[in-house]
Scaffold this motif. Sequence first.
Motif, PDB file in Angstrom:
ATOM      1  N   GLU A  13       0.834  -1.204   0.000  1.00 13.48           N
ATOM      2  CA  GLU A  13       0.000   0.000   0.000  1.00 13.48           C
ATOM      3  C   GLU A  13       0.872   1.260   0.000  1.00 13.48           C
ATOM      4  O   GLU A  13       0.582   2.231  -0.698  1.00 13.48           O
ATOM      5  N   ALA A  14       1.955   1.228   0.758  1.00 17.08           N
ATOM      6  CA  ALA A  14       2.876   2.368   0.788  1.00 17.08           C
ATOM      7  C   ALA A  14       3.480   2.595  -0.596  1.00 17.08           C
ATOM      8  O   ALA A  14       3.536   3.740  -1.076  1.00 17.08           O
ATOM      9  N   LEU A  15       3.908   1.525  -1.253  1.00 18.70           N
ATOM     10  CA  LEU A  15       4.480   1.667  -2.598  1.00 18.70           C
ATOM     11  C   LEU A  15       3.454   2.211  -3.582  1.00 18.70           C
ATOM     12  O   LEU A  15       3.783   3.059  -4.419  1.00 18.70           O
ATOM     13  N   ARG A  16       2.204   1.754  -3.471  1.00 20.01           N
ATOM     14  CA  ARG A  16       1.143   2.292  -4.349  1.00 20.01           C
ATOM     15  C   ARG A  16       0.917   3.777  -4.084  1.00 20.01           C
ATOM     16  O   ARG A  16       0.723   4.566  -5.017  1.00 20.01           O
ATOM     17  N   SER A  17       0.976   4.172  -2.813  1.00 14.87           N
ATOM     18  CA  SER A  17       0.808   5.595  -2.478  1.00 14.87           C
ATOM     19  C   SER A  17       1.941   6.425  -3.058  1.00 14.87           C
ATOM     20  O   SER A  17       1.716   7.517  -3.585  1.00 14.87           O
ATOM     21  N   TYR A  18       3.177   5.917  -2.963  1.00 13.87           N
ATOM     22  CA  TYR A  18       4.306   6.642  -3.552  1.00 13.87           C
ATOM     23  C   TYR A  18       4.188   6.701  -5.069  1.00 13.87           C
ATOM     24  O   TYR A  18       4.531   7.712  -5.685  1.00 13.87           O
ATOM     25  N   ASP A  19       3.679   5.630  -5.688  1.00 12.39           N
ATOM     26  CA  ASP A  19       3.448   5.656  -7.141  1.00 12.39           C
ATOM     27  C   ASP A  19       2.445   6.747  -7.498  1.00 12.39           C
ATOM     28  O   ASP A  19       2.626   7.482  -8.482  1.00 12.39           O
TER      29      ASP A  19
END
Length: 86
Positions: A13-19
């Motif tokens: 979820e964190a990686l998706r938010s950064y994307d």
Amino acid sequence: MAHVQFLQKNIDEALRSYDKLEKEDPKDFRSYFCKGMIYSLLDRNKEAREQFAKYKELSPRKFEMEGYLRTALSRMKLLGTDEKES
């Protein structure tokens, strides 16, 4: 929000938010730095190098990555320890 997700171990979820942050502002170097840190901690070194390369390309010279990593709070949150190096 992405940082909080990471700290709560919601890595995907964190990686998706950064994307999402990257898409909103592709010239903001901070999302690349944070993704590079996450990938490094996950031993996804190729992806980490790509993110850090983009971070270096976009970041102002005055932003010091090492200073961020030296603080006790960031060390504790990123690496799971607040011990100082001897």
